[in-house]
Design a protein around this motif. Structure first.
Motif, short mmCIF file in Angstrom:
data_model
loop_
_atom_site.label_atom_id
_atom_site.label_comp_id
_atom_site.label_asym_id
_atom_site.label_seq_id
_atom_site.Cartn_x
_atom_site.Cartn_y
_atom_site.Cartn_z
N ASN A 236 -47.83 11.91 -43.49
CA ASN A 236 -47.81 10.45 -43.63
C ASN A 236 -46.82 9.79 -42.67
O ASN A 236 -47.14 8.80 -42.02
CB ASN A 236 -47.46 10.05 -45.06
N SER A 237 -45.60 10.33 -42.62
CA SER A 237 -44.56 9.67 -41.85
C SER A 237 -43.52 10.69 -41.40
O SER A 237 -43.19 11.62 -42.15
CB SER A 237 -43.89 8.58 -42.69
N ILE A 238 -43.03 10.52 -40.19
CA ILE A 238 -41.94 11.35 -39.67
C ILE A 238 -40.86 10.41 -39.15
O ILE A 238 -41.11 9.58 -38.27
CB ILE A 238 -42.41 12.26 -38.52
N SER A 239 -39.65 10.53 -39.68
CA SER A 239 -38.50 9.77 -39.23
C SER A 239 -37.62 10.69 -38.39
O SER A 239 -37.21 11.74 -38.86
CB SER A 239 -37.72 9.22 -40.43
N ILE A 240 -37.36 10.30 -37.14
CA ILE A 240 -36.66 11.17 -36.20
C ILE A 240 -35.46 10.45 -35.61
O ILE A 240 -35.58 9.32 -35.12
CB ILE A 240 -37.57 11.60 -35.03
N MET A 241 -34.31 11.10 -35.66
CA MET A 241 -33.11 10.57 -35.00
C MET A 241 -32.50 11.66 -34.14
O MET A 241 -32.62 12.85 -34.46
CB MET A 241 -32.06 10.14 -36.02
N PRO A 242 -31.79 11.29 -33.07
CA PRO A 242 -30.98 12.29 -32.37
C PRO A 242 -29.77 12.63 -33.24
O PRO A 242 -29.40 11.86 -34.14
CB PRO A 242 -30.55 11.56 -31.09
N VAL A 243 -29.15 13.76 -32.99
CA VAL A 243 -28.01 14.16 -33.83
C VAL A 243 -26.83 13.22 -33.66
O VAL A 243 -25.93 13.20 -34.52
CB VAL A 243 -27.57 15.62 -33.54
N CYS A 244 -26.81 12.42 -32.60
CA CYS A 244 -25.71 11.48 -32.39
C CYS A 244 -25.87 10.20 -33.21
O CYS A 244 -25.04 9.30 -33.12
CB CYS A 244 -25.57 11.13 -30.91
N GLN A 245 -26.93 10.10 -34.00
CA GLN A 245 -27.21 8.88 -34.75
C GLN A 245 -27.35 9.20 -36.23
O GLN A 245 -27.77 10.30 -36.61
CB GLN A 245 -28.50 8.23 -34.24
N ALA A 246 -26.99 8.25 -37.07
CA ALA A 246 -27.17 8.38 -38.52
C ALA A 246 -27.36 6.99 -39.10
O ALA A 246 -26.94 6.00 -38.49
CB ALA A 246 -25.97 9.07 -39.15
N PRO A 247 -27.98 6.89 -40.28
CA PRO A 247 -28.07 5.58 -40.93
C PRO A 247 -26.67 5.04 -41.20
O PRO A 247 -25.78 5.78 -41.59
CB PRO A 247 -28.81 5.87 -42.25
N GLY A 248 -26.48 3.75 -40.96
CA GLY A 248 -25.16 3.16 -41.12
C GLY A 248 -24.88 2.74 -42.55
O GLY A 248 -25.78 2.55 -43.37
N ALA A 249 -23.61 2.59 -42.83
CA ALA A 249 -23.20 2.09 -44.15
C ALA A 249 -23.57 0.61 -44.29
O ALA A 249 -23.67 -0.11 -43.30
CB ALA A 249 -21.70 2.28 -44.32
N LEU A 250 -23.79 0.18 -45.53
CA LEU A 250 -24.03 -1.24 -45.76
C LEU A 250 -22.79 -2.04 -45.39
O LEU A 250 -21.66 -1.62 -45.64
CB LEU A 250 -24.38 -1.48 -47.22
N GLN A 251 -23.02 -3.20 -44.77
CA GLN A 251 -21.90 -4.01 -44.32
C GLN A 251 -21.47 -5.00 -45.40
O GLN A 251 -22.28 -5.48 -46.19
CB GLN A 251 -22.28 -4.77 -43.04
N VAL A 252 -20.19 -5.32 -45.40
CA VAL A 252 -19.63 -6.29 -46.33
C VAL A 252 -18.79 -7.28 -45.54
O VAL A 252 -17.92 -6.87 -44.76
CB VAL A 252 -18.76 -5.60 -47.41
N ALA A 253 -19.07 -8.56 -45.68
CA ALA A 253 -18.26 -9.58 -45.04
C ALA A 253 -17.09 -9.91 -45.95
O ALA A 253 -17.26 -10.20 -47.13
CB ALA A 253 -19.10 -10.82 -44.77
N ARG A 254 -15.87 -9.86 -45.41
CA ARG A 254 -14.67 -10.11 -46.19
C ARG A 254 -13.91 -11.31 -45.65
O ARG A 254 -13.84 -11.51 -44.44
CB ARG A 254 -13.76 -8.88 -46.19
N LYS A 255 -13.36 -12.07 -46.54
CA LYS A 255 -12.52 -13.20 -46.12
C LYS A 255 -11.18 -12.67 -45.62
O LYS A 255 -10.65 -11.71 -46.18
CB LYS A 255 -12.31 -14.15 -47.29
N SER A 256 -10.65 -13.30 -44.62
CA SER A 256 -9.37 -12.86 -44.08
C SER A 256 -8.23 -13.30 -44.99
O SER A 256 -8.37 -14.25 -45.76
CB SER A 256 -9.16 -13.43 -42.69
#
Length: 256
Positions: A236-256
């Motif tokens: 059905n589906s193949i997801s391919i990344m090079p070893v130098c890549q990974a899914p990133g963490a979810l981002q959070v915007a913080r007030k200074s």
């Protein structure tokens, strides 16, 4: 029997460079007769010269429905029965946040990545079902699974490709026609980033600085592998990344 006409036939869109050209070459080497379709006919001529008599070149912009109809209607007899459709034509434009993106860029991505893919599939699929054989391979992207800043409409088009692939498989239940989606990650050796940054070679090169990205041959190898699976197996589906890549963490915007 004429063995030339019994070779399987593959239609590859976006075949003038990058993934598409590599896929066309791999399929030709593995014995397929290849219909290579793309907008730049001069690039396609190079493929024809490399594989005389085995590659049939057709200038095509997948956004033009009438051109797709004409392509299918005018294929030479030896190339008329498409066994493998590789929906590779696609592009990303821009990396601006949605509020600063160009609407024309969004429209071109939707028309190419979604409507063009759908129109070409719609033109080829009835013959596959009638002959009860065939394989539709869509080139998606990990952007259809993992959002990133600036991916906005490009990621949405690739999420469409993933869901369209799965829904095609649902509709084709009871037939021998297979459907697969390949989702590459960071990929070099193509014009993808040059197109995204509209010819800014410095920006394009920076994307790959210090990395070992996937190559067009990696994706072509994957197409070869999919086609070579036993007839009862559908990937059905193949997801391919090079070893130098990974899914990133979810981002959070913080007030200074």
């Amino acid at each position: 029997m004429n063995t030339a006409t019994t070779r399987p036939v593959a239609l590859v869109s976006g075949a003038s460079s990058g993934f598409g050209a590599a896929i066309a070459r791999h399929l030709a080497r593995s014995g397929h007769r290849v219909v290579a379709a793309a907008r730049r006919s001069e690039r396609l001529a190079e493929l024809v010269a490399e594989f005389p008599g085995q590659i049939h070149a057709v200038p095509l912009d997948v956004r033009e429905r009438s051109a797709i109809s004409a392509l299918i209607a005018n294929l030479p007899d030896d190339f008329a029965n498409i066994d493998v459709l590789v929906n590779n034509a696609g592009l990303a434009l821009g990396l601006e946040p949605a509020q600063r993106a160009e609407l024309d860029d969004w429209q071109q991505m939707i028309e190419t990545n979604c409507l063009g893919l759908v129109a070409l599939t719609h033109a080829v699929l009835p013959s596959m079902v009638a002959r009860n054989r065939g394989h539709v391979i869509n080139i998606g992207s990990i952007a259809g699974e993992y959002p990133y800043p600036g991916g906005n409409v490009y990621g949405a088009t690739k999420a469409f490709v993933e869901q369209f692939t799965l829904n095609l498989k649902a509709d084709l239940l009871g037939t021998a026609v297979r459907v697969s989606n390949i989702e590459p990650g960071l990929s070099g050796g193509s014009e993808f980033s040059n197109v995204r940054f509209k010819g800014n070679d410095d920006k394009a090169a920076a994307v790959y600085a210090g990395t070992a990205p996937l190559t067009p041959d990696d994706i072509a190898d994957t197409v070869d592998w999919l086609i070579s699976r036993p007839a009862h197996v559908n990937i059905n589906s193949i997801s391919i990344m090079p070893v130098c890549q990974a899914p990133g963490a979810l981002q959070v915007a913080r007030k200074s």
